[in-house]
Design an enzyme around this catalytic site. Structure first.
Site, PDB file in Angstrom:
ATOM      1  NE  ARG A 174      -3.220  -2.427   2.959  1.00  0.00           N
ATOM      2  CZ  ARG A 174      -3.877  -2.702   4.084  1.00  0.00           C
ATOM      3  NH1 ARG A 174      -3.854  -1.835   5.094  1.00  0.00           N
ATOM      4  NH2 ARG A 174      -4.539  -3.831   4.209  1.00  0.00           N
ATOM      5  CG  ASP A 222       0.314   5.975   3.802  1.00  0.00           C
ATOM      6  OD1 ASP A 222      -0.380   4.939   3.805  1.00  0.00           O
ATOM      7  OD2 ASP A 222       1.159   6.232   4.675  1.00  0.00           O
ATOM      8  CE1 TYR A 271       6.966   3.048  -0.619  1.00  0.00           C
ATOM      9  CE2 TYR A 271       8.082   1.117   0.285  1.00  0.00           C
ATOM     10  CZ  TYR A 271       6.925   1.764  -0.112  1.00  0.00           C
ATOM     11  OH  TYR A 271       5.726   1.109  -0.008  1.00  0.00           O
ATOM     12  NE  ARG A 285       4.412  10.839   4.651  1.00  0.00           N
ATOM     13  CZ  ARG A 285       3.139  11.089   4.975  1.00  0.00           C
ATOM     14  NH1 ARG A 285       2.212  10.164   4.774  1.00  0.00           N
ATOM     15  NH2 ARG A 285       2.799  12.250   5.502  1.00  0.00           N
TER      16      ARG A 285
END
Length: 258
Positions: free
Chosen positions: A49, A51, A111, A197
């Site tokens: 997933r 965000d 990422y 994050r």
């Protein structure tokens, strides 16, 4: 038959990847396009997933469908990209064994977080602009080096996540200078919710001199969410690579990191 579909998207207009009632999501856009093009109900499962506001230069999903006689993989990709919104586009589709799973077969994910050191109106929703000077990249990389290995990442997880455990094995974590600014690249076997994050936000505090690299390491080891800094904005974050065991993705379809 089961298929893997590789896609990229700008997440600005979406409430994340996963289908949610009453809000636009990337998965719903893909499900709708597949169902319309193939004229049957199609549901996808993604590799993970993302965000709200987070992007992907390489997301992978699987789906099952029976193709009409005239449908080829290239024709499906062409028709999907015409049916999809322009901020969601497919670049590969291939057949896989029925046991292959976009989420559970993945061995590693990468990422990337993009930072701009000067304002760029063309990337305002795709990167974080730092308007208070250049951070200390050396200190941030010393701090990031403490993440490599197997650790409990409770300190860098969203409260009330759905995870059963918070242990991740990180293979890479570091900042790299580019012509436009900085990119943080992090690669692991798995990530807990909100992890990247929160890591980036805390590393940027190291770069601003609010934390030392050693204090950053102590945040990790304390395993308390309150110890970390605030999360970096979603707009700078990209899912950039999903890796699978040999034989699942044809060699020509393997995406190399930028």
């Amino acid at each position: 038959m089961r298929y893997f579909i590789h896609l990229a998207y700008d997440g600005t207009a979406y409430s994340g990847w996963q289908v949610q009632p009453g809000v636009p999501t990337v998965q719903e856009a893909l499900n709708t396009a597949l169902s319309n093009v193939l004229r049957q109900s199609v549901r996808t499962q993604g590799s993970g997933r993302t965000d709200a506001g987070v992007h992907a230069s390489h997301q992978v999903a699987h789906f099952e469908a029976d193709f009409p006689p005239e449908m080829t993989l290239d024709l499906l990709r062409y028709r999907l990209n015409r049916a999809l919104p322009p901020d969601v586009q497919v670049f590969r589709i291939h057949e896989v064994d029925e046991r292959a799973n976009a989420r559970f077969s993945a061995e590693a994910r990468t990422y990337e977080y993009f930072v701009r050191l000067r304002p760029d109106p063309f990337r305002r929703d795709q990167a974080l602009y730092l308007d208070r000077g250049r951070p200390d990249v050396g200190a941030m990389n010393v701090a990031a080096s403490y993440l490599v290995g197997q650790f409990d990442f409770t300190a860098f997880s969203k409260v009330k996540g759905a995870e059963t455990h918070y242990i991740c094995c990180l293979y890479e974590a570091g900042w790299h200078e580019t012509a436009e600014g900085l990119v943080f690249r992090i690669r692991a076997n798995r990530f807990v919710r909100g992890m990247v994050r929160l890591v980036v936000g805390t590393l940027l505090d190291v770069g601003r001199g609010k934390l030392t690299p050693l204090e950053f390491q102590q945040v990790l080891h304390r395993q308390q969410r309150i110890a970390a800094s605030g999360a970096a904005p979603a707009k700078g974050l990209y899912l950039s690579r999903v890796e699978y065991p040999a034989g699942i993705v044809p060699a020509a379809d393997v995406r190399e990191p930028a």
